[in-house]
Design a protein around this motif. Sequence first.
Motif, short mmCIF file in Angstrom:
data_model
loop_
_atom_site.label_atom_id
_atom_site.label_comp_id
_atom_site.label_asym_id
_atom_site.label_seq_id
_atom_site.Cartn_x
_atom_site.Cartn_y
_atom_site.Cartn_z
N ILE A 1 0.84 -1.21 0.00
CA ILE A 1 0.00 0.00 0.00
C ILE A 1 0.86 1.25 0.00
N SER A 2 1.95 1.23 0.79
CA SER A 2 2.84 2.38 0.88
C SER A 2 3.49 2.70 -0.46
N GLU A 3 3.97 1.68 -1.19
CA GLU A 3 4.61 1.89 -2.48
C GLU A 3 3.62 2.44 -3.51
N LEU A 4 2.39 1.95 -3.47
CA LEU A 4 1.38 2.45 -4.41
C LEU A 4 1.02 3.90 -4.12
N LYS A 5 0.93 4.25 -2.85
CA LYS A 5 0.58 5.62 -2.47
C LYS A 5 1.66 6.62 -2.88
N LYS A 6 2.91 6.16 -2.92
CA LYS A 6 4.01 7.04 -3.32
C LYS A 6 3.87 7.52 -4.76
N LYS A 7 3.14 6.76 -5.58
CA LYS A 7 2.98 7.10 -6.99
C LYS A 7 1.88 8.14 -7.25
N GLU A 8 1.10 8.42 -6.23
CA GLU A 8 -0.06 9.31 -6.43
C GLU A 8 0.33 10.68 -6.95
N ILE A 9 1.44 11.24 -6.46
CA ILE A 9 1.82 12.60 -6.84
C ILE A 9 2.25 12.69 -8.30
N PHE A 10 2.55 11.55 -8.93
CA PHE A 10 3.01 11.56 -10.32
C PHE A 10 1.86 11.35 -11.32
N LEU A 11 0.68 11.05 -10.84
CA LEU A 11 -0.43 10.75 -11.73
C LEU A 11 -0.99 12.00 -12.40
N GLU A 12 -1.36 11.87 -13.66
CA GLU A 12 -1.96 12.96 -14.43
C GLU A 12 -3.35 12.55 -14.89
N SER A 13 -4.28 13.49 -14.90
CA SER A 13 -5.65 13.20 -15.32
C SER A 13 -5.87 13.45 -16.81
N VAL A 14 -4.91 14.12 -17.44
CA VAL A 14 -5.00 14.44 -18.87
C VAL A 14 -3.81 13.83 -19.59
N ASN A 15 -4.05 13.34 -20.79
CA ASN A 15 -2.98 12.76 -21.60
C ASN A 15 -2.10 13.87 -22.15
N SER A 16 -1.22 14.38 -21.29
CA SER A 16 -0.36 15.52 -21.66
C SER A 16 0.62 15.16 -22.77
N LYS A 17 1.06 13.92 -22.79
CA LYS A 17 2.00 13.48 -23.81
C LYS A 17 1.37 13.57 -25.20
N GLY B 1 -5.68 4.80 -11.85
CA GLY B 1 -4.94 5.92 -12.43
C GLY B 1 -3.55 5.52 -12.89
N LEU B 2 -2.89 4.65 -12.13
CA LEU B 2 -1.57 4.16 -12.52
C LEU B 2 -1.63 3.40 -13.84
N PHE B 3 -2.63 2.54 -13.98
CA PHE B 3 -2.76 1.78 -15.22
C PHE B 3 -2.95 2.72 -16.41
N ILE B 4 -3.83 3.69 -16.26
CA ILE B 4 -4.10 4.62 -17.36
C ILE B 4 -2.86 5.44 -17.69
N ASN B 5 -2.16 5.92 -16.67
CA ASN B 5 -0.97 6.74 -16.91
C ASN B 5 0.15 5.95 -17.58
N ILE B 6 0.34 4.70 -17.18
CA ILE B 6 1.44 3.91 -17.71
C ILE B 6 1.12 3.33 -19.09
N TYR B 7 -0.05 2.69 -19.20
CA TYR B 7 -0.35 1.96 -20.44
C TYR B 7 -1.14 2.77 -21.47
N GLU B 8 -1.87 3.78 -21.04
CA GLU B 8 -2.64 4.60 -21.97
C GLU B 8 -1.93 5.91 -22.31
N PHE B 9 -1.39 6.57 -21.28
CA PHE B 9 -0.70 7.84 -21.52
C PHE B 9 0.76 7.61 -21.90
N GLY B 10 1.30 6.43 -21.62
CA GLY B 10 2.70 6.14 -21.95
C GLY B 10 3.71 6.86 -21.08
N LEU B 11 3.36 7.11 -19.81
CA LEU B 11 4.26 7.82 -18.91
C LEU B 11 5.08 6.83 -18.10
N ALA B 12 6.31 7.20 -17.80
CA ALA B 12 7.18 6.37 -16.97
C ALA B 12 7.03 6.82 -15.52
N ILE B 13 6.32 6.02 -14.75
CA ILE B 13 6.04 6.40 -13.35
C ILE B 13 6.68 5.37 -12.41
#
Length: 249
Positions: free
Chosen positions: A83-99, A237-249
């Motif tokens: 749970i702790s490791e997953l929560k650390k990723k929250e600050i890197f998540l984006e709601s818009v496909n900025s890429k 949000g992690l799944f969408i950011n990594i596999y849909e937005f193509g971000l390295a998180i």
Amino acid sequence: MTQIPVLCPHCGSEKIVKRGKTDGGKQRYLCGNNECETKSFLLDYTYNGNKPDVKDKIIEMSMNGSGIRDIARVPEISTDTVISELKKKEIFLESVNSKLLESLEVPENIKVEISKVDEAEADEMWSFVGSKQNQRWLWHAVDHVTGKILAYTFGKREDEVFVELKRLLEPFGITKFYTDNWRTYKRNIDPRSHITGKKNTQKTERKHLTLRTRIKRLAGKTVCFSKSEKMHDIVIGLFINIYEFGLAI
């Protein structure tokens, strides 16, 4: 005498120096690469949860249908660590496909007015947190041509959540929306740019199948469900950011 080279487990640098020992007598090392965020590390950790590769595995397993307890059992770590490791990723998540948005930007020397994404499909996806009475909906929009997710948000199945999604979509300059007949869309989309019916939302339906297959929390019949809205939103949000937005998180 056999010598074993010590490499930084985070960046692979060979610029390693000793940095004292732990209370248990284990040698601590420091990475000399200024661009590496690692402060210090060990070659042999007592607790598996401290190993860099295990932390990466936590994210990877979360993105492939594993629940918190499933992940904890494989590397023999605690659920609190997961749970702790997953929560650390929250600050890197984006709601818009900025890429994607950046790739569609028009150079400043070209003065033209064009829609960056002409047509988009919008839909909402049901899930729950804690109990089925506490519904948590994933609202998202995809490019009608490519099927790429443009933006997403979470909330109840109410108008204000879709209004928030529309706000996130504004930079794309969408001129036409395809949705189902849910009344929220009819109230908040200009009829002149709104087309209803399942015929034009095939990309969205395909995306739903992918999400439900890869993320247990979105499956209709599952024993893996979220106990908190934060963890629910982070994992999806992690799944969408990594596999849909193509971000390295």
